[in-house]
Design an enzyme around this catalytic site. Sequence first.
Site, PDB file in Angstrom:
ATOM      1  N   GLY A   1      -8.525   6.771  15.707  1.00 29.52           N
ATOM      2  CA  GLY A   1      -8.057   8.026  15.098  1.00 29.52           C
ATOM      3  C   GLY A   1      -6.582   8.318  15.292  1.00 29.52           C
ATOM      4  O   GLY A   1      -5.922   8.835  14.392  1.00 29.52           O
TER       5      GLY A   1
ATOM      6  N   VAL B   1     -18.144  16.875  15.484  1.00 33.09           N
ATOM      7  CA  VAL B   1     -18.173  18.323  15.720  1.00 33.09           C
ATOM      8  C   VAL B   1     -18.914  19.028  14.585  1.00 33.09           C
ATOM      9  O   VAL B   1     -19.479  20.097  14.787  1.00 33.09           O
ATOM     10  CB  VAL B   1     -16.750  18.945  15.852  1.00 33.09           C
ATOM     11  CG1 VAL B   1     -16.184  18.740  17.229  1.00 33.09           C
ATOM     12  CG2 VAL B   1     -15.810  18.438  14.778  1.00 33.09           C
TER      13      VAL B   1
ATOM     14  N   LYS C   1       0.878  -1.193   0.000  1.00 32.81           N
ATOM     15  CA  LYS C   1       0.000   0.000   0.000  1.00 32.81           C
ATOM     16  C   LYS C   1       0.905   1.229   0.000  1.00 32.81           C
ATOM     17  O   LYS C   1       1.753   1.375   0.880  1.00 32.81           O
ATOM     18  CB  LYS C   1      -0.932   0.009   1.211  1.00 32.81           C
ATOM     19  CG  LYS C   1      -1.841   1.254   1.203  1.00 32.81           C
ATOM     20  CD  LYS C   1      -3.089   1.092   2.048  1.00 32.81           C
ATOM     21  CE  LYS C   1      -2.852   1.426   3.489  1.00 32.81           C
ATOM     22  NZ  LYS C   1      -4.133   1.508   4.244  1.00 32.81           N
TER      23      LYS C   1
ATOM     24  N   ARG D   1     -11.112  -1.879   5.734  1.00 28.54           N
ATOM     25  CA  ARG D   1     -10.377  -2.634   6.769  1.00 28.54           C
ATOM     26  C   ARG D   1     -10.393  -1.907   8.117  1.00 28.54           C
ATOM     27  O   ARG D   1     -10.320  -2.527   9.179  1.00 28.54           O
ATOM     28  CB  ARG D   1      -8.967  -2.981   6.310  1.00 28.54           C
ATOM     29  CG  ARG D   1      -8.038  -1.835   5.953  1.00 28.54           C
ATOM     30  CD  ARG D   1      -7.340  -1.291   7.151  1.00 28.54           C
ATOM     31  NE  ARG D   1      -5.975  -0.898   6.862  1.00 28.54           N
ATOM     32  CZ  ARG D   1      -5.358   0.099   7.449  1.00 28.54           C
ATOM     33  NH1 ARG D   1      -5.994   0.868   8.312  1.00 28.54           N
ATOM     34  NH2 ARG D   1      -4.093   0.358   7.174  1.00 28.54           N
TER      35      ARG D   1
ATOM     36  N   LYS E   1      -0.598  12.220  17.938  1.00 30.13           N
ATOM     37  CA  LYS E   1      -2.067  12.218  17.975  1.00 30.13           C
ATOM     38  C   LYS E   1      -2.546  11.492  19.229  1.00 30.13           C
ATOM     39  O   LYS E   1      -1.912  10.530  19.670  1.00 30.13           O
ATOM     40  CB  LYS E   1      -2.633  11.471  16.778  1.00 30.13           C
ATOM     41  CG  LYS E   1      -2.339  12.080  15.420  1.00 30.13           C
ATOM     42  CD  LYS E   1      -2.989  11.183  14.369  1.00 30.13           C
ATOM     43  CE  LYS E   1      -2.881  11.716  12.971  1.00 30.13           C
ATOM     44  NZ  LYS E   1      -3.619  10.844  12.022  1.00 30.13           N
TER      45      LYS E   1
ATOM     46  N   SER F   1      -5.875   0.985  17.599  1.00 22.86           N
ATOM     47  CA  SER F   1      -5.604   0.593  16.212  1.00 22.86           C
ATOM     48  C   SER F   1      -4.698   1.609  15.549  1.00 22.86           C
ATOM     49  O   SER F   1      -4.941   2.818  15.614  1.00 22.86           O
ATOM     50  CB  SER F   1      -6.925   0.517  15.444  1.00 22.86           C
ATOM     51  OG  SER F   1      -6.675   0.564  14.057  1.00 22.86           O
TER      52      SER F   1
ATOM     53  N   ASP G   1      -3.426   7.354  14.937  1.00 24.56           N
ATOM     54  CA  ASP G   1      -2.646   6.290  14.288  1.00 24.56           C
ATOM     55  C   ASP G   1      -1.243   6.750  13.924  1.00 24.56           C
ATOM     56  O   ASP G   1      -0.561   6.106  13.136  1.00 24.56           O
ATOM     57  CB  ASP G   1      -3.386   5.798  13.036  1.00 24.56           C
ATOM     58  CG  ASP G   1      -3.594   6.926  12.035  1.00 24.56           C
ATOM     59  OD1 ASP G   1      -3.401   8.105  12.403  1.00 24.56           O
ATOM     60  OD2 ASP G   1      -3.938   6.644  10.879  1.00 24.56           O
TER      61      ASP G   1
HETATM   62  N1  LIG Z   1      -6.426   3.141  12.820  1.00 23.97           N
HETATM   63  C1  LIG Z   1      -6.534   3.068  11.528  1.00 23.97           C
HETATM   64  O1  LIG Z   1      -6.382   1.981  10.946  1.00 23.97           O
HETATM   65  C2  LIG Z   1      -6.866   4.293  10.735  1.00 23.97           C
HETATM   66  C3  LIG Z   1      -7.220   4.165   9.390  1.00 23.97           C
HETATM   67  C4  LIG Z   1      -7.579   5.307   8.680  1.00 23.97           C
HETATM   68  C5  LIG Z   1      -7.555   6.539   9.289  1.00 23.97           C
HETATM   69  N2  LIG Z   1      -7.162   6.635  10.602  1.00 23.97           N
HETATM   70  C6  LIG Z   1      -7.127   7.929  11.273  1.00 23.97           C
HETATM   71  O2  LIG Z   1      -8.459   8.252  11.630  1.00 23.97           O
HETATM   72  C7  LIG Z   1      -8.610   9.667  11.681  1.00 23.97           C
HETATM   73  C8  LIG Z   1      -9.823  10.072  10.851  1.00 23.97           C
HETATM   74  O3  LIG Z   1      -9.584   9.735   9.490  1.00 23.97           O
HETATM   75  P1  LIG Z   1     -10.680  10.028   8.363  1.00 23.97           P
HETATM   76  O4  LIG Z   1     -10.049   9.615   7.078  1.00 23.97           O
HETATM   77  O5  LIG Z   1     -11.991   9.460   8.752  1.00 23.97           O
HETATM   78  O6  LIG Z   1     -10.737  11.617   8.459  1.00 23.97           O
HETATM   79  P2  LIG Z   1     -11.905  12.609   8.005  1.00 23.97           P
HETATM   80  O7  LIG Z   1     -11.275  13.947   7.879  1.00 23.97           O
HETATM   81  O8  LIG Z   1     -12.640  12.038   6.846  1.00 23.97           O
HETATM   82  O9  LIG Z   1     -12.912  12.593   9.263  1.00 23.97           O
HETATM   83  C9  LIG Z   1     -12.594  13.089  10.523  1.00 23.97           C
HETATM   84  C10 LIG Z   1     -13.895  13.523  11.168  1.00 23.97           C
HETATM   85  O10 LIG Z   1     -13.648  13.834  12.550  1.00 23.97           O
HETATM   86  C11 LIG Z   1     -14.417  14.998  12.877  1.00 23.97           C
HETATM   87  N3  LIG Z   1     -13.820  15.597  14.067  1.00 23.97           N
HETATM   88  C12 LIG Z   1     -12.724  16.363  14.171  1.00 23.97           C
HETATM   89  N4  LIG Z   1     -12.480  16.672  15.459  1.00 23.97           N
HETATM   90  C13 LIG Z   1     -13.467  16.065  16.189  1.00 23.97           C
HETATM   91  C14 LIG Z   1     -13.785  16.013  17.551  1.00 23.97           C
HETATM   92  N5  LIG Z   1     -13.020  16.618  18.460  1.00 23.97           N
HETATM   93  N6  LIG Z   1     -14.876  15.329  17.949  1.00 23.97           N
HETATM   94  C15 LIG Z   1     -15.665  14.700  17.038  1.00 23.97           C
HETATM   95  N7  LIG Z   1     -15.421  14.725  15.708  1.00 23.97           N
HETATM   96  C16 LIG Z   1     -14.341  15.390  15.293  1.00 23.97           C
HETATM   97  C17 LIG Z   1     -14.362  15.842  11.641  1.00 23.97           C
HETATM   98  O11 LIG Z   1     -15.410  16.811  11.616  1.00 23.97           O
HETATM   99  C18 LIG Z   1     -14.509  14.782  10.540  1.00 23.97           C
HETATM  100  O12 LIG Z   1     -15.859  14.528  10.226  1.00 23.97           O
HETATM  101  C19 LIG Z   1      -7.282  10.255  11.180  1.00 23.97           C
HETATM  102  O13 LIG Z   1      -6.484  10.601  12.290  1.00 23.97           O
HETATM  103  C20 LIG Z   1      -6.655   9.094  10.433  1.00 23.97           C
HETATM  104  O14 LIG Z   1      -5.246   9.195  10.400  1.00 23.97           O
HETATM  105  C21 LIG Z   1      -6.837   5.530  11.319  1.00 23.97           C
END
Ligand SMILES: NC(=O)c1ccc[n+]([C@@H]2O[C@H](COP(=O)([O-])OP(=O)(O)OC[C@H]3O[C@@H](n4cnc5c(N)ncnc54)[C@H](O)[C@@H]3O)[C@@H](O)[C@H]2O)c1
Length: 299
Positions: free
Chosen positions: A198, A143, A52, A95, A204, A270, A200
Amino acid sequence: MSPERAVEAVRDAFVAHARGEWTMPPKVYVTNYPAGDFRAMPALGGGFAMLKWINSFPGNPALGLPTVSGLVLLSDAENGQLRAVFDAASVTALRTGAAAVLAAEVLGRADARSAAVIGAGVNGQAAARTFVARGHEVALWDVDAKRAHRAAEELGATVAPSLAEALAADVVVTVTPGHEVLLAEGTLAPGQHVSLMGADGPGKAEAAGAELARCRLFCDEWEQASHGGELAHAVDAGLVGREAVTQLGEVLTGAAGGRRSDDEITAFDSTGLAIQDLAIAIAAFEQAGELAGLGSLEL
Ligand SMILES: NC(=O)c1ccc[n+]([C@@H]2O[C@H](COP(=O)([O-])OP(=O)(O)OC[C@H]3O[C@@H](n4cnc5c(N)ncnc54)[C@H](O)[C@@H]3O)[C@@H](O)[C@H]2O)c1
């Protein structure tokens, strides 16, 4: 691919990895800060090799571009031939939703009823879609209230009346950017489960270290989780050590125990593993062959 099939594929990947059958060199970061970074995530298993190549450019929305983009390459492990190419964001969402719900089902209480997803973005919606597909009722909170309502309507979910109510669900999934702590010390009640998706990467956090220390802790993979995941800050502060954290795959194979009592609070950190991507890529490749009425597809 259906979320149900994604959950099964990801479960099998965690098991195969825990048994040493699937392997995964550490993720490599190629950074071009402050603009963004690229990540190379390779894995081998099930007769395939996968890479990836995905990036994260936080300033992109202002330019009308996606924050995250990339490709997944799936090759035959016997002869090295490229078999399929996938959009990385789609594979990641499938995933990530699958891992969040799998951990909640495995580690949550058997009588857990309510589920909530906090953060209704791309991957939060994937988690909510997976909950719904697995027959769970789920509430969303974000939010951005408009986004939460739009997503809930589309997915057949509800919107939680407040953050506090979302955080009080029997199983909680957090999928925010990890810039602010959602779970201060004392937030979770005995018996709850949280899948922390979130945070990751370095810097963070969605949960305070002291709150993590109240939980029975699980992660996808210790090396990744302790260096760049949610656990990293608690490990650095000396609040959590290796012996306190169990990898999910070991619970799934039965090598380690999961939840020990109805009163325990369980937390799953995760960071996202290449073996999960490999599992989805193989399942999607097989499904494409089934849909085309072929045993396999020739590129
Ligand atoms: N663990 C994993 O396998 C994995 C995989 C993909 C993404 N992620 C992580 O997950 C996070 C989100 O990714 P995404 O692609 O969904 O992002 P995204 O930007 O599509 O969505 C994030 C959402 O969180 C909301 N948000 C922001 N601050 C907030 C708060 N304090 N309370 C509630 N909501 C809030 C935003 O309004 C938005 O809707 C990123 O940090 C990303 O790196 C982790």
